[in-house]
Design a protein around this motif. Structure first.
Motif, PDB file in Angstrom:
ATOM      1  N   ARG A 172       0.825  -1.233   0.015  1.00  0.00           N
ATOM      2  CA  ARG A 172       0.004  -0.083  -0.098  1.00  0.00           C
ATOM      3  C   ARG A 172       0.904   1.208  -0.107  1.00  0.00           C
ATOM      4  N   LEU A 176       0.698   4.136  -2.555  1.00  0.00           N
ATOM      5  CA  LEU A 176       0.617   5.505  -2.281  1.00  0.00           C
ATOM      6  C   LEU A 176       1.607   6.463  -3.274  1.00  0.00           C
ATOM      7  N   ALA A 180      -0.987   8.469  -5.312  1.00  0.00           N
ATOM      8  CA  ALA A 180      -1.074   9.883  -4.656  1.00  0.00           C
ATOM      9  C   ALA A 180       0.424  10.564  -5.084  1.00  0.00           C
ATOM     10  N   LYS A 308      -6.021   8.373  -2.524  1.00  0.00           N
ATOM     11  CA  LYS A 308      -4.686   7.590  -2.540  1.00  0.00           C
ATOM     12  C   LYS A 308      -4.040   7.860  -0.960  1.00  0.00           C
ATOM     13  N   LEU A 309      -3.967   8.919  -0.630  1.00  0.00           N
ATOM     14  CA  LEU A 309      -3.467   9.317   0.730  1.00  0.00           C
ATOM     15  C   LEU A 309      -4.157   8.632   2.049  1.00  0.00           C
ATOM     16  N   LEU A 312      -4.874   5.010   1.910  1.00  0.00           N
ATOM     17  CA  LEU A 312      -4.053   4.253   2.302  1.00  0.00           C
ATOM     18  C   LEU A 312      -4.206   3.984   3.762  1.00  0.00           C
ATOM     19  N   ASN A 370     -11.395   0.869   0.869  1.00  0.00           N
ATOM     20  CA  ASN A 370     -10.030   0.368   1.386  1.00  0.00           C
ATOM     21  C   ASN A 370      -9.896  -0.114   2.477  1.00  0.00           C
TER      22      ASN A 370
END
Length: 463
Positions: A172, A176, A180, A308-309, A312, A370
């Motif tokens: 992950r 990331l 991101a 993304k951020l 995660l 997620n």
């Protein structure tokens, strides 16, 4: 939902919650963090991040969907996994060992492909994008074969859930950086800067390979021509010339599959069906995720920050919980829970498609998606690891992981057509429905495990 059979699916005696959590302090469990990063870094760069770049470059949605078939490379790695499993690389294998030497060669290919993508312009021509994208995907799939074999061979089965969770953690972080990180760089600088930076980050994997030690199991691992099955195939004849080649191919490419079917009997086909169907829902949805966010009106920075951020964090939480659940409850119950959650979260994407660019609901959707994906991923990796034999680790795991992604990658290639014909709302409902067979197959496998355990107990009592 039937309870897990004890030893047949890799479950050890139930541990306390504190014991279940402390497995994450094992040195080799921690080492998987960096190998997971190395495995996760290339994936989005030929998948959803590349889709965002292509969308911005004006490539139509149908072509973006078809270009996702680059990912099928991950799904056919079983064809060259026997080579990775058995072939020694001149010089490197003696220096680094079987697993680490293949990792290093694959990482060199990934870096070269990413540098090539950095210099490409999809608006001018898709040919270089396809060529360099294929190099990245092929090298990444090869790296996966070697890392998966290392992960399974490095520790005992009762630590595989933690190994899978830590691998997912590193994976992950790789996602990331490739998600991101690449989107932020593309937003503030250029796609050239983004892909060049990603190529440099391949160095994390290279340094890791040079630091870790080869699994002990490889020190005593039989050469292909010395396997009992191959010796029986030779029938006492000397392994020379064409017969030696045939014997090597038999041992490297045929014996792993014979071994799997011999150990699992009639259950083998049901297990393979479960492996094939488990990830269809999330893989199909993932192809259109970034185009969906962009078409809905979110900026690349918003996508990077939330999807993304922040995503995660939820993925890591899900992976951690999945690893603990495997140690605490075995494999099948968490496996069913993961399949259920992955399918249900697609309904949130369908709702978001109706609401429009609602940033708050995007956070809710990404949180659920997620968390479900992280949990399902770590549990499923542990399940696949439990199916392998130590004699054929890389080849058998490559079979499972290839089969795991092939149906989803193939169906996902048509996702752009579905979106253009029906719209995003119907597409996500369609993705949710694709998750139903996985849940039914987990139940079926669980019942077969119970029946097999009962037969083994009955045989032991009568003996």
């Amino acid at each position: 939902m039937p309870s897990d059979a004890s030893n047949s699916n890799g479950r050890s005696d139930r541990r306390s919650w504190s014991e279940a959590v402390t497995v994450y302090r094992h040195p080799r469990v921690l080492a998987m963090l960096f190998l997971g990063f190395s495995a996760g870094l290339p994936f989005l760069l030929v998948f959803s991040t590349l889709s965002a770049w292509l969308t911005e470059a004006g490539i139509n949605r149908a072509d973006i969907g078809y270009l996702s078939w680059l990912g099928i490379t991950y799904s056919i790695k079983v064809f060259w996994a026997p080579v990775v499993d058995n072939l020694k690389l001149p010089g490197l294998t003696r220096l680094l060992g079987r697993r680490r030497s293949w990792m290093l060669v694959a990482q060199a290919g990934i870096a070269a492909g990413l540098f090539g993508l950095a210099t490409s312009d999809p608006a001018m021509s898709l040919a270089p994008v396809i060529a360099f994208g294929f190099l990245v995907a092929f090298s990444s799939a090869t790296q996966d074969v070697a890392i998966d074999a290392y992960r399974i061979e490095a520790v005992k089965k009762d630590l595989q859930g933690a190994m899978a969770a830590t691998y997912q953690l590193g994976y992950r972080f790789g996602l990331l950086a490739a998600g991101a990180g690449a989107l932020y760089m593309a937003d503030f600088f250029t796609w050239f800067a983004a892909y060049t930076t990603m190529a440099l980050l391949v160095g994390v994997g290279i340094v890791t390979v040079l630091i870790i030690h080869e699994p002990e199991i490889n020190k005593d691992r039989l050469e292909v021509l010395k396997l009992p099955e191959v010796e029986a195939f030779l029938g006492g004849r000397p392994a020379q010339g064409g017969l030696a080649v045939a014997a090597w191919l038999y041992g490297a490419a045929v014996c792993p599959f014979v071994d799997f079917f011999r150990r699992n009997g009639r259950m083998a086909l049901v297990i393979l069906m479960l492996v094939a169907f488990y990830r269809i829902s999330d893989i199909t949805m993932g192809v259109m995720a970034n185009p969906f966010y962009i078409d809905l009106g979110f900026t690349k920075s918003q996508i990077a920050s939330v999807s993304k951020l922040y995503g995660l964090v939820m993925s890591l939480a899900g992976a951690f919980v999945g690893g603990v659940l495997v140690v605490r409850f075995g494999l099948l119950r968490p496996l069913f829970l993961g399949a259920l959650l992955v399918a249900v979260t697609n309904l949130l994407f369908a709702t978001l498609a109706s609401l429009g660019p609602d940033l708050g609901f995007l956070v809710v959707t990404i949180s659920a998606d997620n968390l479900a994906g992280g949990l399902a991923g770590s549990v499923f990796i542990a399940y696949l690891s439990s199916l392998t034999s130590s004699s054929y680790t890389a080849t058998q795991y490559a079979l499972f992981s290839s089969l795991m992604t092939l149906p989803g990658k193939f169906i996902g290639g048509f996702s752009g057509e579905v979106v253009e014909a029906l719209g995003y709302h119907s597409f996500f409902l369609y993705a949710a429905v694709l998750g139903i067979p996985a849940m039914l197959l987990v139940i079926w496998v669980g019942r077969l495990e119970v029946l097999r355990s009962a037969r083994l107990e009955s045989t032991a009592e009568s003996a």
